[in-house]
Design a protein around this motif. Structure first.
Motif, PDB file in Angstrom:
ATOM      1  N   GLY A   1       0.814  -1.212   0.000  1.00 35.65           N
ATOM      2  CA  GLY A   1       0.000   0.000   0.000  1.00 35.65           C
ATOM      3  C   GLY A   1       0.847   1.261   0.000  1.00 35.65           C
ATOM      4  O   GLY A   1       0.539   2.227  -0.702  1.00 35.65           O
ATOM      5  N   HIS A   2       1.913   1.250   0.771  1.00 31.87           N
ATOM      6  CA  HIS A   2       2.815   2.405   0.808  1.00 31.87           C
ATOM      7  C   HIS A   2       3.468   2.615  -0.554  1.00 31.87           C
ATOM      8  O   HIS A   2       3.582   3.755  -1.028  1.00 31.87           O
ATOM      9  CB  HIS A   2       3.875   2.189   1.884  1.00 31.87           C
TER      10      HIS A   2
ATOM     11  N   ARG B   1       2.312   1.727  -3.488  1.00 28.65           N
ATOM     12  CA  ARG B   1       1.310   2.230  -4.433  1.00 28.65           C
ATOM     13  C   ARG B   1       1.028   3.710  -4.207  1.00 28.65           C
ATOM     14  O   ARG B   1       0.898   4.487  -5.163  1.00 28.65           O
ATOM     15  CB  ARG B   1       0.017   1.430  -4.311  1.00 28.65           C
ATOM     16  N   ARG B   2       0.947   4.142  -2.948  1.00 29.53           N
ATOM     17  CA  ARG B   2       0.708   5.567  -2.661  1.00 29.53           C
ATOM     18  C   ARG B   2       1.874   6.428  -3.129  1.00 29.53           C
ATOM     19  O   ARG B   2       1.678   7.512  -3.680  1.00 29.53           O
ATOM     20  CB  ARG B   2       0.472   5.772  -1.166  1.00 29.53           C
TER      21      ARG B   2
END
Length: 52
Positions: free
Chosen positions: A24-25, A27-28
Protein backbone atom coordinates in the motif's frame (compact mmCIF):
# COMPACT_ATOMS: atom_id res chain seq x y z
CA UNK A 1 3.94 -28.86 19.42
CA UNK A 2 0.83 -26.70 19.79
CA UNK A 3 2.85 -23.74 21.06
CA UNK A 4 5.19 -23.87 18.09
CA UNK A 5 2.25 -23.86 15.65
CA UNK A 6 0.76 -20.90 17.48
CA UNK A 7 4.05 -19.02 17.05
CA UNK A 8 4.26 -19.93 13.37
CA UNK A 9 0.68 -18.85 12.67
CA UNK A 10 1.01 -15.56 14.55
CA UNK A 11 4.35 -14.87 12.83
CA UNK A 12 2.83 -15.51 9.40
CA UNK A 13 -0.06 -13.18 10.26
CA UNK A 14 2.39 -10.41 11.15
CA UNK A 15 4.38 -10.96 7.95
CA UNK A 16 1.28 -10.89 5.74
CA UNK A 17 0.06 -7.71 7.45
CA UNK A 18 3.46 -6.07 6.95
CA UNK A 19 3.55 -7.11 3.28
CA UNK A 20 0.12 -5.57 2.69
CA UNK A 21 1.23 -2.36 4.41
CA UNK A 22 4.42 -2.17 2.32
CA UNK A 23 2.48 -2.75 -0.91
CA UNK A 24 0.00 0.00 0.00
CA UNK A 25 2.82 2.41 0.81
CA UNK A 26 4.53 1.62 -2.50
CA UNK A 27 1.31 2.23 -4.43
CA UNK A 28 0.71 5.57 -2.66
CA UNK A 29 4.26 6.74 -3.34
CA UNK A 30 4.03 5.77 -7.03
CA UNK A 31 0.73 7.67 -7.33
CA UNK A 32 2.25 10.70 -5.59
CA UNK A 33 5.23 10.60 -7.95
CA UNK A 34 2.92 10.46 -10.98
CA UNK A 35 0.84 13.38 -9.73
CA UNK A 36 3.91 15.51 -9.09
CA UNK A 37 5.35 14.64 -12.51
CA UNK A 38 2.11 15.62 -14.24
CA UNK A 39 1.65 18.81 -12.23
CA UNK A 40 3.21 20.98 -14.95
CA UNK A 41 1.01 19.52 -17.68
CA UNK A 42 -2.21 21.20 -16.58
CA UNK A 43 -3.72 23.97 -18.65
CA UNK A 44 -3.63 26.48 -15.82
CA UNK A 45 0.18 26.14 -15.64
CA UNK A 46 0.48 27.06 -19.30
CA UNK A 47 -1.95 29.93 -18.85
CA UNK A 48 0.07 31.35 -15.94
CA UNK A 49 3.35 31.07 -17.87
CA UNK A 50 1.96 32.72 -21.01
CA UNK A 51 0.62 35.74 -19.11
CA UNK A 52 4.03 36.71 -17.74
Amino acid sequence: MSESWLGIVSGMFVLVTAAIAVAGHYRRERRREQLLRNLDHHDWCRWVRVRR
